[in-house]
Write a protein that holds these residues in place. Structure first.
Motif, PDB file in Angstrom:
ATOM      1  N   TYR A 162      -4.875   9.685   2.481  1.00 18.73           N
ATOM      2  CA  TYR A 162      -5.411   8.871   1.383  1.00 18.73           C
ATOM      3  C   TYR A 162      -4.557   7.616   1.287  1.00 18.73           C
ATOM      4  O   TYR A 162      -3.365   7.658   1.517  1.00 18.73           O
ATOM      5  CB  TYR A 162      -5.376   9.661   0.066  1.00 18.73           C
ATOM      6  CG  TYR A 162      -6.260  10.876   0.154  1.00 18.73           C
ATOM      7  CD1 TYR A 162      -7.565  10.853  -0.323  1.00 18.73           C
ATOM      8  CD2 TYR A 162      -5.805  12.036   0.776  1.00 18.73           C
ATOM      9  CE1 TYR A 162      -8.392  11.955  -0.200  1.00 18.73           C
ATOM     10  CE2 TYR A 162      -6.632  13.139   0.908  1.00 18.73           C
ATOM     11  CZ  TYR A 162      -7.920  13.096   0.426  1.00 18.73           C
ATOM     12  OH  TYR A 162      -8.740  14.180   0.554  1.00 18.73           O
ATOM     13  N   ARG A 163      -5.205   6.515   0.914  1.00 19.40           N
ATOM     14  CA  ARG A 163      -4.508   5.228   0.851  1.00 19.40           C
ATOM     15  C   ARG A 163      -4.884   4.532  -0.444  1.00 19.40           C
ATOM     16  O   ARG A 163      -6.020   4.604  -0.906  1.00 19.40           O
ATOM     17  CB  ARG A 163      -4.933   4.369   2.038  1.00 19.40           C
ATOM     18  CG  ARG A 163      -4.283   3.020   2.100  1.00 19.40           C
ATOM     19  CD  ARG A 163      -4.826   2.226   3.305  1.00 19.40           C
ATOM     20  NE  ARG A 163      -4.431   0.853   3.207  1.00 19.40           N
ATOM     21  CZ  ARG A 163      -5.086  -0.093   2.551  1.00 19.40           C
ATOM     22  NH1 ARG A 163      -6.221   0.180   1.941  1.00 19.40           N
ATOM     23  NH2 ARG A 163      -4.634  -1.325   2.513  1.00 19.40           N
ATOM     24  N   LEU A 164      -3.902   3.842  -1.001  1.00 19.22           N
ATOM     25  CA  LEU A 164      -4.121   3.011  -2.167  1.00 19.22           C
ATOM     26  C   LEU A 164      -3.465   1.672  -1.905  1.00 19.22           C
ATOM     27  O   LEU A 164      -2.271   1.611  -1.587  1.00 19.22           O
ATOM     28  CB  LEU A 164      -3.543   3.662  -3.430  1.00 19.22           C
ATOM     29  CG  LEU A 164      -3.772   2.920  -4.739  1.00 19.22           C
ATOM     30  CD1 LEU A 164      -5.270   2.853  -5.073  1.00 19.22           C
ATOM     31  CD2 LEU A 164      -3.013   3.592  -5.867  1.00 19.22           C
ATOM     32  N   GLY A 222      -6.944   7.113  -7.738  1.00 16.47           N
ATOM     33  CA  GLY A 222      -7.749   6.021  -7.197  1.00 16.47           C
ATOM     34  C   GLY A 222      -7.567   5.820  -5.707  1.00 16.47           C
ATOM     35  O   GLY A 222      -7.985   4.780  -5.172  1.00 16.47           O
ATOM     36  N   MET A 223      -6.977   6.793  -5.033  1.00 20.65           N
ATOM     37  CA  MET A 223      -6.739   6.678  -3.601  1.00 20.65           C
ATOM     38  C   MET A 223      -8.042   6.916  -2.838  1.00 20.65           C
ATOM     39  O   MET A 223      -8.890   7.690  -3.269  1.00 20.65           O
ATOM     40  CB  MET A 223      -5.659   7.666  -3.158  1.00 20.65           C
ATOM     41  CG  MET A 223      -4.338   7.432  -3.875  1.00 20.65           C
ATOM     42  SD  MET A 223      -3.009   8.487  -3.281  1.00 20.65           S
ATOM     43  CE  MET A 223      -2.246   7.334  -2.131  1.00 20.65           C
ATOM     44  N   THR A 224      -8.163   6.244  -1.704  1.00 21.04           N
ATOM     45  CA  THR A 224      -9.348   6.358  -0.862  1.00 21.04           C
ATOM     46  C   THR A 224      -9.025   7.238   0.349  1.00 21.04           C
ATOM     47  O   THR A 224      -8.014   7.024   1.021  1.00 21.04           O
ATOM     48  CB  THR A 224      -9.774   4.959  -0.360  1.00 21.04           C
ATOM     49  OG1 THR A 224     -10.029   4.138  -1.498  1.00 21.04           O
ATOM     50  CG2 THR A 224     -10.998   5.028   0.525  1.00 21.04           C
ATOM     51  N   ALA A 225      -9.895   8.190   0.621  1.00 20.76           N
ATOM     52  CA  ALA A 225      -9.746   9.022   1.815  1.00 20.76           C
ATOM     53  C   ALA A 225      -9.989   8.156   3.045  1.00 20.76           C
ATOM     54  O   ALA A 225     -10.998   7.444   3.113  1.00 20.76           O
ATOM     55  CB  ALA A 225     -10.726  10.183   1.771  1.00 20.76           C
ATOM     56  N   ILE A 226      -9.069   8.203   3.996  1.00 19.15           N
ATOM     57  CA  ILE A 226      -9.237   7.426   5.237  1.00 19.15           C
ATOM     58  C   ILE A 226      -9.306   8.338   6.453  1.00 19.15           C
ATOM     59  O   ILE A 226      -9.157   7.883   7.574  1.00 19.15           O
ATOM     60  CB  ILE A 226      -8.140   6.348   5.391  1.00 19.15           C
ATOM     61  CG1 ILE A 226      -6.750   6.957   5.436  1.00 19.15           C
ATOM     62  CG2 ILE A 226      -8.262   5.321   4.274  1.00 19.15           C
ATOM     63  CD1 ILE A 226      -5.662   5.955   5.831  1.00 19.15           C
ATOM     64  N   ALA A 242      -7.556  11.619  -5.789  1.00 18.90           N
ATOM     65  CA  ALA A 242      -8.767  10.975  -6.315  1.00 18.90           C
ATOM     66  C   ALA A 242      -8.500  10.386  -7.703  1.00 18.90           C
ATOM     67  O   ALA A 242      -8.905   9.250  -7.991  1.00 18.90           O
ATOM     68  CB  ALA A 242      -9.913  11.973  -6.366  1.00 18.90           C
ATOM     69  N   GLN A 248       0.833  -1.194   0.000  1.00 21.36           N
ATOM     70  CA  GLN A 248       0.000   0.000   0.000  1.00 21.36           C
ATOM     71  C   GLN A 248       0.869   1.247   0.000  1.00 21.36           C
ATOM     72  O   GLN A 248       2.066   1.182   0.287  1.00 21.36           O
ATOM     73  CB  GLN A 248      -0.916   0.019   1.219  1.00 21.36           C
ATOM     74  CG  GLN A 248      -0.152   0.106   2.532  1.00 21.36           C
ATOM     75  CD  GLN A 248      -1.042  -0.087   3.740  1.00 21.36           C
ATOM     76  OE1 GLN A 248      -2.244  -0.261   3.616  1.00 21.36           O
ATOM     77  NE2 GLN A 248      -0.463  -0.087   4.922  1.00 21.36           N
TER      78      GLN A 248
END
Length: 180
Positions: A173-175, A154-158, A151, A134
């Motif tokens: 943000y994490r991918l 494709g990263m997700t806000a955590i 965004a 990750q």
């Protein structure tokens, strides 16, 4: 030395050349860029500070070439757009952690052209190809352009995290690596 390339970009080591020093100074002496960077944002005040930054960045490069802060050059023009980085995030004690970050900072004359997204996507691909599970992006609140890059990657806000950079609160943000 070229680190990697994309269709439009050549990502390379920063050098101590007059041109690189001048470009880093021109980029990081601007509050509109510097305000988003580091634990205590500040603008560079002279080219000696730019040279010191380049030396710090070069010192953070890993022997395997996976980690570093690199110059992003536009293939067609040769212009240096800014930097892309892959580095261990510094923890509460400012020592490197096992968490890896992708980041970018570009000169305002290169904003809005997709260079941050393109260079960061290629950097992330290298990280995942090396087997890392990750990657994170940490962004100061209000940095809408960088949030948009995360965004597009494709990263997700955590949520907000304060476990890195000495405890400052950052939008995180994490991918995760794709299943291979």
């Amino acid at each position: 030395m070229t680190v990697f390339e994309t269709d439009r970009l050549i990502v390379r080591q920063w050098t101590e050349s007059d041109a690189d020093v001048a470009r880093v100074f021109d980029m990081l002496s601007r509050w509109e860029v510097a305000r988003w960077l580091g634990a205590r944002p500040r603008v560079l005040e002279n080219e000696a500070a730019a040279l010191a930054a380049i030396r710090r960045w070069r010192g953070r490069a890993s022997a395997d070439g996976l980690h570093g802060v690199w110059a992003v050059d536009v293939r067609d023009t040769g212009a240096t757009a800014g930097s892309v980085l892959v580095l261990p995030l510094p923890g509460l004690d400012n020592e490197p952690t096992g968490d890896i970050e992708v980041g970018w900072h570009l000169h305002p004359d290169s904003w809005g052209r997709g260079y941050a997204t393109e260079s960061a996507a290629a950097a992330i691909e290298r990280v995942f190809a090396a087997g890392l599970p990750q990657i994170y992006a940490v962004i100061r609140e209000g940095n809408t352009p960088s949030t948009a890059v995360a965004a597009r990657l494709g990263m997700t806000a955590i949520g907000k995290q304060s476990r890195w950079y000495g405890g400052i609160e950052l939008d995180t943000y994490r991918l995760a690596a794709p299943d291979r």
